[in-house]
Motif scaffolding. Sequence first.
Motif, PDB file in Angstrom:
ATOM      1  N   VAL A 224       5.043  33.757   4.559  1.00 22.48           N
ATOM      2  CA  VAL A 224       4.942  32.395   5.109  1.00 22.48           C
ATOM      3  C   VAL A 224       6.340  31.917   5.510  1.00 22.48           C
ATOM      4  CG1 VAL A 224       4.173  30.016   4.707  1.00 22.48           C
ATOM      5  CG2 VAL A 224       2.908  31.927   3.682  1.00 22.48           C
ATOM      6  N   ALA A 225       7.209  31.736   4.549  1.00 25.34           N
ATOM      7  CA  ALA A 225       8.603  31.348   4.829  1.00 25.34           C
ATOM      8  C   ALA A 225       9.396  31.513   3.541  1.00 25.34           C
ATOM      9  CB  ALA A 225       8.670  29.900   5.305  1.00 25.34           C
ATOM     10  N   PRO A 226      10.697  31.806   3.656  1.00 23.38           N
ATOM     11  CA  PRO A 226      11.508  31.928   2.435  1.00 23.38           C
ATOM     12  C   PRO A 226      11.472  30.632   1.624  1.00 23.38           C
ATOM     13  CG  PRO A 226      12.733  32.635   4.371  1.00 23.38           C
ATOM     14  CD  PRO A 226      11.470  32.028   4.878  1.00 23.38           C
ATOM     15  N   LEU A 227      11.666  30.766   0.301  1.00 24.57           N
ATOM     16  CA  LEU A 227      11.610  29.605  -0.591  1.00 24.57           C
ATOM     17  C   LEU A 227      12.969  29.363  -1.221  1.00 24.57           C
ATOM     18  CD1 LEU A 227       8.227  30.361  -2.430  1.00 24.57           C
ATOM     19  CD2 LEU A 227       8.620  28.786  -0.530  1.00 24.57           C
ATOM     20  N   ARG A 228      13.274  28.102  -1.450  1.00 21.42           N
ATOM     21  CA  ARG A 228      14.550  27.702  -2.083  1.00 21.42           C
ATOM     22  C   ARG A 228      14.260  26.943  -3.359  1.00 21.42           C
ATOM     23  NH1 ARG A 228      16.998  25.066   2.980  1.00 21.42           N
ATOM     24  NH2 ARG A 228      15.854  23.298   2.182  1.00 21.42           N
ATOM     25  N   ASP A 229      15.059  27.208  -4.416  1.00 20.83           N
ATOM     26  CA  ASP A 229      14.916  26.451  -5.676  1.00 20.83           C
ATOM     27  C   ASP A 229      15.132  24.966  -5.413  1.00 20.83           C
ATOM     28  OD1 ASP A 229      14.760  28.879  -6.792  1.00 20.83           O
ATOM     29  OD2 ASP A 229      16.596  28.758  -7.968  1.00 20.83           O
ATOM     30  N   VAL A 230      14.449  24.128  -6.203  1.00 25.73           N
ATOM     31  CA  VAL A 230      14.774  22.700  -6.150  1.00 25.73           C
ATOM     32  C   VAL A 230      15.059  22.222  -7.568  1.00 25.73           C
ATOM     33  CG1 VAL A 230      13.449  22.140  -4.082  1.00 25.73           C
ATOM     34  CG2 VAL A 230      12.319  22.019  -6.292  1.00 25.73           C
ATOM     35  N   ASP A 231      15.767  21.109  -7.665  1.00 20.97           N
ATOM     36  CA  ASP A 231      16.038  20.523  -8.987  1.00 20.97           C
ATOM     37  C   ASP A 231      14.725  20.091  -9.614  1.00 20.97           C
ATOM     38  OD1 ASP A 231      18.668  20.855  -8.950  1.00 20.97           O
ATOM     39  OD2 ASP A 231      19.167  18.811  -8.299  1.00 20.97           O
ATOM     40  N   ARG A 232      14.680  20.112 -10.955  1.00 25.19           N
ATOM     41  CA  ARG A 232      13.484  19.619 -11.651  1.00 25.19           C
ATOM     42  C   ARG A 232      13.856  18.385 -12.443  1.00 25.19           C
ATOM     43  NH1 ARG A 232      10.514  23.684 -15.333  1.00 25.19           N
ATOM     44  NH2 ARG A 232       8.800  22.234 -15.116  1.00 25.19           N
ATOM     45  N   PRO A 233      13.812  17.210 -11.794  1.00 22.06           N
ATOM     46  CA  PRO A 233      14.225  16.005 -12.522  1.00 22.06           C
ATOM     47  C   PRO A 233      13.299  15.721 -13.704  1.00 22.06           C
ATOM     48  CG  PRO A 233      13.415  15.444 -10.304  1.00 22.06           C
ATOM     49  CD  PRO A 233      13.388  16.934 -10.420  1.00 22.06           C
ATOM     50  N   ASP A 234      11.983  15.980 -13.547  1.00 19.76           N
ATOM     51  CA  ASP A 234      11.032  15.713 -14.629  1.00 19.76           C
ATOM     52  C   ASP A 234      10.615  17.044 -15.247  1.00 19.76           C
ATOM     53  OD1 ASP A 234       9.008  15.038 -16.309  1.00 19.76           O
ATOM     54  OD2 ASP A 234       7.753  14.058 -14.797  1.00 19.76           O
ATOM     55  N   LYS A 235      11.263  17.391 -16.365  1.00 21.37           N
ATOM     56  CA  LYS A 235      11.044  18.713 -16.972  1.00 21.37           C
ATOM     57  C   LYS A 235       9.656  18.840 -17.608  1.00 21.37           C
ATOM     58  CE  LYS A 235      15.397  20.545 -16.698  1.00 21.37           C
ATOM     59  NZ  LYS A 235      15.843  19.775 -15.543  1.00 21.37           N
ATOM     60  N   SER A 236       8.957  17.685 -17.796  1.00 22.76           N
ATOM     61  CA  SER A 236       7.627  17.780 -18.404  1.00 22.76           C
ATOM     62  C   SER A 236       6.579  18.199 -17.371  1.00 22.76           C
ATOM     63  CB  SER A 236       7.231  16.449 -19.029  1.00 22.76           C
ATOM     64  OG  SER A 236       7.037  15.484 -18.019  1.00 22.76           O
ATOM     65  N   GLN A 237       6.944  18.182 -16.088  1.00 21.97           N
ATOM     66  CA  GLN A 237       6.014  18.647 -15.053  1.00 21.97           C
ATOM     67  C   GLN A 237       5.753  20.139 -15.242  1.00 21.97           C
ATOM     68  OE1 GLN A 237       4.228  17.638 -12.323  1.00 21.97           O
ATOM     69  NE2 GLN A 237       4.487  15.613 -13.217  1.00 21.97           N
ATOM     70  N   PRO A 238       4.495  20.567 -15.307  1.00 20.98           N
ATOM     71  CA  PRO A 238       4.248  21.981 -15.539  1.00 20.98           C
ATOM     72  C   PRO A 238       4.608  22.876 -14.358  1.00 20.98           C
ATOM     73  CG  PRO A 238       2.176  20.791 -15.238  1.00 20.98           C
ATOM     74  CD  PRO A 238       3.265  19.758 -15.281  1.00 20.98           C
ATOM     75  N   ALA A 239       4.666  22.309 -13.168  1.00 20.88           N
ATOM     76  CA  ALA A 239       4.891  23.167 -11.994  1.00 20.88           C
ATOM     77  C   ALA A 239       6.382  23.394 -11.751  1.00 20.88           C
ATOM     78  CB  ALA A 239       4.269  22.526 -10.758  1.00 20.88           C
ATOM     79  N   VAL A 240       6.715  24.625 -11.380  1.00 22.41           N
ATOM     80  CA  VAL A 240       8.066  24.903 -10.886  1.00 22.41           C
ATOM     81  C   VAL A 240       7.967  24.862  -9.368  1.00 22.41           C
ATOM     82  CG1 VAL A 240       9.977  26.530 -10.856  1.00 22.41           C
ATOM     83  CG2 VAL A 240       8.499  26.377 -12.870  1.00 22.41           C
ATOM     84  N   ASP A 241       8.717  23.929  -8.779  1.00 25.55           N
ATOM     85  CA  ASP A 241       8.603  23.705  -7.335  1.00 25.55           C
ATOM     86  C   ASP A 241       9.677  24.454  -6.551  1.00 25.55           C
ATOM     87  OD1 ASP A 241       6.424  22.055  -7.469  1.00 25.55           O
ATOM     88  OD2 ASP A 241       7.593  20.209  -7.581  1.00 25.55           O
TER      89      ASP A 241
END
Length: 335
Positions: A224-241
């Motif tokens: 689809v397209a390359p992916l880049r890490d993003v910051d996780r401001p809310d660590k309780s969110q189960p998803a890694v975006d």
Amino acid sequence: MSIEPNTPLIDRLGRVHTSLRISVTDRCNIRCFYCMPLENVRFKPRDELLTFEEMTRVVRVAAEHGITKLRLTGGEPLVRSNLAHLIRMLKEVPGIQEIALTTNGILLTDQAADLKSAGLDRLNVSLDAMSEAMFERITRRQGVQKVLDGIAAAQAVGFRNIRLNAVAIQNLTECEIVPLANFARENDLHLRFIEFMPLDADRAWDKNQVLSGRQLREIISREVAPLRDVDRPDKSQPAVDYDYADGRQRIGFINSVTEPFCGTCNRLRITAEGQLRNCLFGTEEWDARQVLRNSGTDADLSARLHDCVQAKKPSHGMDSPEFVPPERAMYQIGG
Ligand code: SAM
Ligand code: SF4
């Protein structure tokens, strides 16, 4: 033990609980194989399900102890009649900042406007396949177009940042990954893949069926397209975006099986018939309905909530050889 008012729901590991998932029904209008049995489903009798007044009372007490976010789920929440009315009641509870809903989307076209006007803040729609044939294999019902229409209807009445939840199954839904990702990118939806967990009523789960977040990420980056890490401001969110490198949307991975996130879990659950749970995979429940229906006080409810939180284990233990899946399947707990 009497609990002081406003005591936060903090467990023995210091995890502060601010989120409550409320199952409003165990019924559903489709039959996803990773959740429900195909036949002979034994639903709870209606008089066992909490009333809207009972749910609202639990939420009022929970909010006094720091719960700020609610998610309505099930079963399929939109089959519970007059759900918008419940949302209106919950919106009135002091301290509640956000109400979200997870739905399979089949009934969304009819209900989107009511849900919006009732004050629903966020919407997650579950869709694992873009092709009708695969949808039917998974859900044992037809309905892709209804779900797609439901998403469009929700956007038309003003829902933004809708999340699309997809369970990916190894050796089955690989062909759906790229179409789902493209559909999400084209329609301003935030896609999140969820790893298949051992919560199917048929107890047929096998770890070889888990298409891991890592595998999915590789496929998406390649096709689809390359992916880049993003910051996780809310660590309780189960998803890694991740961001798509071309800037068109974001994608998330909920790697509950291969990368458990129990250390930051801030969630409690209550089943449709009023049992408090501290984990999807927990084997213990705390009976809030018994308090509600036997003239229990708010202090009694507070005590149940705190007992439930105090008993929370460090992790779901799925990677341990002693792991035994809970007796209840996903639709009976509330995902
Ligand atoms: N019926 C609604 C729906 O499907 O969105 C809400 C309830 S459903 C149990 C909530 C979420 O749990 C859905 O996104 C569904 O795909 C997910 N789910 C159900 N069984 C699962 C399993 N065994 N492993 C991983 N996710 C599962
Ligand atoms: Fe119903 Fe949701 Fe379970 Fe599918 S995952 S059977 S839609 S409750």
